[in-house]
Write a protein that holds these residues in place. Structure first.
Motif, PDB file in Angstrom:
ATOM      1  N   ILE A 109       6.518   3.625  -5.736  1.00 40.72           N
ATOM      2  CA  ILE A 109       6.375   3.381  -7.175  1.00 40.72           C
ATOM      3  C   ILE A 109       4.971   2.868  -7.496  1.00 40.72           C
ATOM      4  CG2 ILE A 109       8.839   2.939  -7.483  1.00 40.72           C
ATOM      5  CD1 ILE A 109       8.190  -0.064  -7.495  1.00 40.72           C
ATOM      6  N   GLY A 110       4.019   3.149  -6.601  1.00 36.88           N
ATOM      7  CA  GLY A 110       2.666   2.639  -6.800  1.00 36.88           C
ATOM      8  C   GLY A 110       1.946   3.263  -7.988  1.00 36.88           C
ATOM      9  N   ASP A 126       0.826  -1.212   0.000  1.00 32.95           N
ATOM     10  CA  ASP A 126       0.000   0.000   0.000  1.00 32.95           C
ATOM     11  C   ASP A 126       0.860   1.262   0.000  1.00 32.95           C
ATOM     12  OD1 ASP A 126      -2.324  -1.450   0.000  1.00 32.95           O
ATOM     13  OD2 ASP A 126      -2.586  -1.407   2.173  1.00 32.95           O
ATOM     14  N   GLU A 127       1.956   1.208   0.744  1.00 33.86           N
ATOM     15  CA  GLU A 127       2.750   2.415   0.945  1.00 33.86           C
ATOM     16  C   GLU A 127       3.760   2.653  -0.167  1.00 33.86           C
ATOM     17  OE1 GLU A 127       5.714   4.287   4.393  1.00 33.86           O
ATOM     18  OE2 GLU A 127       4.533   2.484   4.767  1.00 33.86           O
ATOM     19  N   MET A 128       4.439   1.595  -0.626  1.00 30.57           N
ATOM     20  CA  MET A 128       5.538   1.762  -1.579  1.00 30.57           C
ATOM     21  C   MET A 128       5.221   1.251  -2.980  1.00 30.57           C
ATOM     22  SD  MET A 128       7.759   3.308   0.228  1.00 30.57           S
ATOM     23  CE  MET A 128       9.112   3.277  -0.945  1.00 30.57           C
ATOM     24  N   GLY A 129       4.101   0.537  -3.149  1.00 29.73           N
ATOM     25  CA  GLY A 129       3.761   0.032  -4.472  1.00 29.73           C
ATOM     26  C   GLY A 129       4.581  -1.154  -4.912  1.00 29.73           C
ATOM     27  N   MET A 130       5.179  -1.865  -3.960  1.00 30.42           N
ATOM     28  CA  MET A 130       6.022  -3.020  -4.274  1.00 30.42           C
ATOM     29  C   MET A 130       5.671  -4.156  -3.324  1.00 30.42           C
ATOM     30  SD  MET A 130      10.140  -3.332  -3.801  1.00 30.42           S
ATOM     31  CE  MET A 130      10.907  -4.933  -3.539  1.00 30.42           C
ATOM     32  N   LEU A 159       6.016  12.891  -9.969  1.00 32.81           N
ATOM     33  CA  LEU A 159       5.498  12.340  -8.715  1.00 32.81           C
ATOM     34  C   LEU A 159       5.625  13.338  -7.571  1.00 32.81           C
ATOM     35  CD1 LEU A 159       7.042   8.731  -8.876  1.00 32.81           C
ATOM     36  CD2 LEU A 159       4.701   9.404  -9.452  1.00 32.81           C
ATOM     37  N   ARG A 160       5.637  14.635  -7.906  1.00 29.30           N
ATOM     38  CA  ARG A 160       5.909  15.643  -6.870  1.00 29.30           C
ATOM     39  C   ARG A 160       4.887  15.598  -5.730  1.00 29.30           C
ATOM     40  NH1 ARG A 160       4.182  18.862 -11.202  1.00 29.30           N
ATOM     41  NH2 ARG A 160       6.338  19.299 -11.746  1.00 29.30           N
ATOM     42  N   ARG A 161       3.614  15.309  -6.052  1.00 23.83           N
ATOM     43  CA  ARG A 161       2.622  15.257  -4.975  1.00 23.83           C
ATOM     44  C   ARG A 161       2.918  14.113  -4.000  1.00 23.83           C
ATOM     45  NH1 ARG A 161      -0.994  16.831  -9.112  1.00 23.83           N
ATOM     46  NH2 ARG A 161      -1.332  14.638  -9.642  1.00 23.83           N
ATOM     47  N   THR A 162       3.319  12.982  -4.537  1.00 22.10           N
ATOM     48  CA  THR A 162       3.669  11.833  -3.690  1.00 22.10           C
ATOM     49  C   THR A 162       4.893  12.151  -2.839  1.00 22.10           C
ATOM     50  OG1 THR A 162       2.783  10.293  -5.332  1.00 22.10           O
ATOM     51  CG2 THR A 162       4.308   9.403  -3.692  1.00 22.10           C
ATOM     52  N   ILE A 163       5.913  12.760  -3.445  1.00 23.25           N
ATOM     53  CA  ILE A 163       7.136  13.105  -2.706  1.00 23.25           C
ATOM     54  C   ILE A 163       6.825  14.141  -1.634  1.00 23.25           C
ATOM     55  CG2 ILE A 163       9.435  14.116  -2.923  1.00 23.25           C
ATOM     56  CD1 ILE A 163       9.557  12.939  -5.749  1.00 23.25           C
ATOM     57  N   ASP A 221      10.779  18.723  -7.183  1.00 21.20           N
ATOM     58  CA  ASP A 221      10.205  17.565  -6.489  1.00 21.20           C
ATOM     59  C   ASP A 221       9.094  17.963  -5.524  1.00 21.20           C
ATOM     60  OD1 ASP A 221      12.011  15.942  -7.755  1.00 21.20           O
ATOM     61  OD2 ASP A 221      13.435  15.900  -6.081  1.00 21.20           O
ATOM     62  N   ILE A 222       8.930  19.252  -5.273  1.00 19.40           N
ATOM     63  CA  ILE A 222       8.037  19.711  -4.210  1.00 19.40           C
ATOM     64  C   ILE A 222       6.843  20.435  -4.810  1.00 19.40           C
ATOM     65  CG2 ILE A 222       7.865  21.096  -2.098  1.00 19.40           C
ATOM     66  CD1 ILE A 222      10.889  20.804  -1.808  1.00 19.40           C
ATOM     67  N   ASP A 223       5.666  20.109  -4.312  1.00 20.06           N
ATOM     68  CA  ASP A 223       4.443  20.755  -4.784  1.00 20.06           C
ATOM     69  C   ASP A 223       4.436  22.230  -4.374  1.00 20.06           C
ATOM     70  OD1 ASP A 223       2.108  20.804  -6.130  1.00 20.06           O
ATOM     71  OD2 ASP A 223       0.904  19.794  -4.618  1.00 20.06           O
ATOM     72  N   SER A 224       3.772  23.056  -5.178  1.00 21.39           N
ATOM     73  CA  SER A 224       3.814  24.505  -4.964  1.00 21.39           C
ATOM     74  C   SER A 224       3.050  24.961  -3.726  1.00 21.39           C
ATOM     75  CB  SER A 224       3.240  25.224  -6.198  1.00 21.39           C
ATOM     76  OG  SER A 224       1.905  24.789  -6.434  1.00 21.39           O
ATOM     77  N   ASN A 225       2.150  24.146  -3.195  1.00 21.33           N
ATOM     78  CA  ASN A 225       1.348  24.573  -2.049  1.00 21.33           C
ATOM     79  C   ASN A 225       2.014  24.278  -0.712  1.00 21.33           C
ATOM     80  OD1 ASN A 225       1.160  21.834  -2.010  1.00 21.33           O
ATOM     81  ND2 ASN A 225      -1.078  21.735  -2.137  1.00 21.33           N
TER      82      ASN A 225
END
Length: 684
Positions: free
Chosen positions: A540-541, A385-389, A571-575, A669-673
């Motif tokens: 990597i989910g 669930d957390e890492m997609g692996m 994947l910036r939102r995930t990071i 890598d970082i979302d603007s909000n």
């Protein structure tokens, strides 16, 4: 169905029957049966408290305590009525007990009765009442610490939300149980007091009634009514004594979700051996003159019921233990390895292995009650669930080369960590703002390196009240294994596993897979990108986004590191979610001059690029970074370094030689909000 409904309402009917004992006169034979039933019920309750493993297995005990107390009081009223209206005769049970104890000596009988009452009232009941009161207070005080331990397990992935909800419910039921026991113990105390009052009423009232009815001279009347009074008192107090002992045994232990009728039936039938022992013990009462029909009837019912339940439980266990047929044992090692396929079997390397010393076998052996395999299953679900692996299978085995309390974790056949746990202890982490005053064996928590200590079971309650976080041995190993898998997940991701992930994605979006693999990017390149993400703890989910990004950039970008950077930006939102907290991110910035220095020393080749710096320059960069990281760790738990997008990959590779666990992010890598707060600047 009608029979089950009647059975489920048996307790309610029984309570109504008890109430009728206070009003309706009973025949002496029925009264005899009721006294024997009272004794048998008390014996079963006592034996049940000795066989259960935890209090919640007998959670109806406080209510049962009230029912049995009311039952004894009803029998006291019925026997008193019979003694006063039938010239001192209240059945064979009371008469037998009276003659057996008194032995034609009234003083001896009264002394024995008073001793039993005082032992119950002063010793057992008083102690059980005090322990119940203290346990109720300690349980309530320990609830916050237990809740923190559950939240810690949930956040670390050791348990899921359903398990956390179940544990919280259990804590609440424990508090309810001990609170009920604190009040229920007063019933036993009151029962001991009223028994003395009833005894004097029987004796004095019997003497008065005997004299008024002219039953004989004063000696005869005293003999008749003292015998029946002492017999009645003992038949009331011996079951009460058994219940008091059972109260003392269970009082330090918590409650159930079902109603009382269902719980009584379920929990009594869950211990069939208790019914068999009680049924076998009852016929011994015939040796001292108890009425044979009533004793044998109740004994036969208990023996038959207990035996049937015991056979049923053994059959269920045998069905569970029955496995697949055992293959023929190989008697000759030489002949076995003549087959080349068997030799090739030796070349297989287990992705993950856990070896334990012999003292830890109960933790990993399901037949001994260990839940290690179940915990690994939940860890695999949590990690997916957390890492997609999906975590590969974990091979468990015992090792004679380890110390009895040691365990060893291997990746691809090689040791990566060794730890030690004490199977009958808890790993205690001291509260951050509280005193560390619990005695124990000093140690270090293996997963995160925090100072801790092993404490024994008898100190568990004190530690919980003091705010310690307690971790059982299985959770210690699982947490250690979880952190190592997270750290080495990129090594465990094989091309075969990547193929399985793509096959799974095809079930919902076969277009993106067919358009990207292998026309835009090969399976080998995808494998490199996914390993690069996992190496820096990025899930990597979201494979659709990863494949779409690679499909856009792979035709023109041949450097797998640069492809990974483009995927990171997608994947910036995930990071951001993974490394920010409450919409904020505290970071260390990299000076612009240092970034230019790094860029000017990047050497590009056809297959990629690498950083070429003088050793002295590298030493200065690492020294400056070390100084800033040391300062930052005083303010935040996980340091993050923020760089420009073109520098990030090279700066990360430089730090990996010295600080592989430091997170390095780029602005892309970082979302603007997210609000970024710089805690310092790395510069030379």
């Amino acid at each position: 169905m009608k029979r089950m409904k009647l059975l489920n309402n048996f307790i309610a009917v029984f309570v109504l029957l008890i109430v009728t004992l206070l009003i309706v006169p009973l025949g002496t034979q029925v009264l005899d049966f009721m006294f024997i039933l009272n004794l048998a019920l008390s014996l079963i309750i006592l034996l049940t408290t000795m066989y259960i493993k935890e209090p919640l297995e007998f959670s109806i005990f406080p209510s049962l305590l009230l029912i049995t107390t009311l039952f004894r009081l009803g029998l006291n009223v019925s026997s008193t009525r019979s003694i006063l209206t039938r010239e001192g005769y209240a059945g064979e049970v009371i008469a037998t007990f009276g003659h057996f104890v008194i032995q034609d000596n009234v003083a001896v009988g009264l002394v024995v009765f008073l001793i039993i009452v005082l032992v119950q009232f002063i010793v057992i009941t008083k102690g059980a009442e005090r322990v119940a009161e203290v346990s109720a207070r300690f349980t309530l005080d320990a609830m916050p610490g237990k809740q923190m331990a559950i939240d810690a397990d949930l956040s670390s992935g050791l348990i899921d939300e359903a398990q956390a909800r179940e544990r919280r419910s259990k804590i609440q039921r424990e508090a309810d149980f001990f609170g009920s026991m604190d009040g229920a113990s007063k019933f036993v105390k009151g029962d001991a007091i009223i028994s003395i009052v009833v005894t004097f009423v029987n004796l004095i009232g019997g003497l008065v009634v005997g004299l008024l009815n002219g039953q004989g001279d004063i000696g005869t009347i005293v003999s008749i009514y003292s015998t029946s009074t002492v017999g009645d008192g003992l038949m009331s107090q011996i079951p009460a004594l058994l219940i008091s002992v059972a109260t003392g045994m269970i009082v330090t232990r918590s409650a159930s979700d079902g109603d009382l009728n269902t719980d009584v039936i379920k929990q009594f039938t869950s211990q069939p051996l208790v019914l068999v022992i009680a049924g076998a013990a009852l016929p011994l009462l015939c040796l001292i003159g108890f009425p044979v029909p009533q004793v044998l009837l109740l004994s036969a019912l208990l023996l038959v019921g207990g035996t049937l339940l015991l056979r049923k439980s053994r059959a269920a266990v045998a069905a569970l233990d029955q496995g697949p047929p055992v293959t023929e044992e190989v008697t000759s090692e030489v002949s076995f390895y003549k087959n080349l396929d068997n030799v090739y079997g030796l070349l297989n390397v287990d992705p993950i292995g856990v070896e334990v010393g012999y003292s830890l076998l109960p933790l990993v052996d399901q037949s001994s009650g260990g839940n290690f395999l179940d915990r690994i299953v939940m860890l695999r679900k949590q990690f997916a669930d957390e890492m997609g692996m999906v975590i590969p299978s974990v091979r468990l085995k015992d090792s004679s080369q380890l110390n009895p309390n040691q365990y060893e974790i291997k990746l691809k056949g090689e040791r990566v960590a060794v730890g030690e746990v004490l199977i009958d202890h808890y790993l205690a982490l001291a509260p951050a703002d509280g005193p560390d005053n619990i005695e124990g064996i000093e140690t270090v928590e293996p997963a995160f390196g925090m100072p801790a200590k092993w404490i024994s079971e008898d100190k568990k309650l004190r530690a919980e009240v003091a705010g310690y976080v307690l971790i059982d041995p299985t959770s210690v190993i699982i947490t250690h294994l979880s952190e190592l898998i997270r750290k080495h997940a990129w090594e465990l991701l094989t091309r075969q596993e990547v193929k399985r992930i793509l096959d799974n994605l095809k079930k919902t979006n076969d277009t993106i897979v067919d358009d990207t693999i292998p026309s835009s990017v090969s399976l080998n390149e995808l494998h490199k990108v996914l390993r690069g993400l996992l190496r820096e703890d990025i899930p990597i989910g979201d494979m659709e986004t990863i494949l779409e990004t690679l499909s856009d950039y792979a035709p023109s970008v041949k450097d797998s590191d640069m492809l990974t950077e483009y995927v990171r930006q997608a994947l910036r939102r995930t990071i951001t979610r993974r490394f920010s907290e409450a919409g904020q991110m505290k970071v260390l910035s990299v000076d612009g001059g240092l970034e230019n220095l790094i860029l000017n020393n990047v050497k590009k080749l056809d297959g990629g690029a690498y950083l070429s710096l003088e050793p002295n320059t590298i030493q200065k960069i690492i020294a400056a970074t070390t100084d800033k990281l040391t300062q930052m760790k005083k303010l935040v738990q996980t340091p993050i370094i923020l760089t420009s997008p073109v520098v990030r990959v090279y700066f990360k590779k430089l730090l990996d030689q010295f600080y592989p666990d430091v997170t390095v992010l780029s602005f892309n890598d970082i979302d603007s909000n997210v609000q970024i707060q710089s805690l310092g600047m790395i510069e030379i």
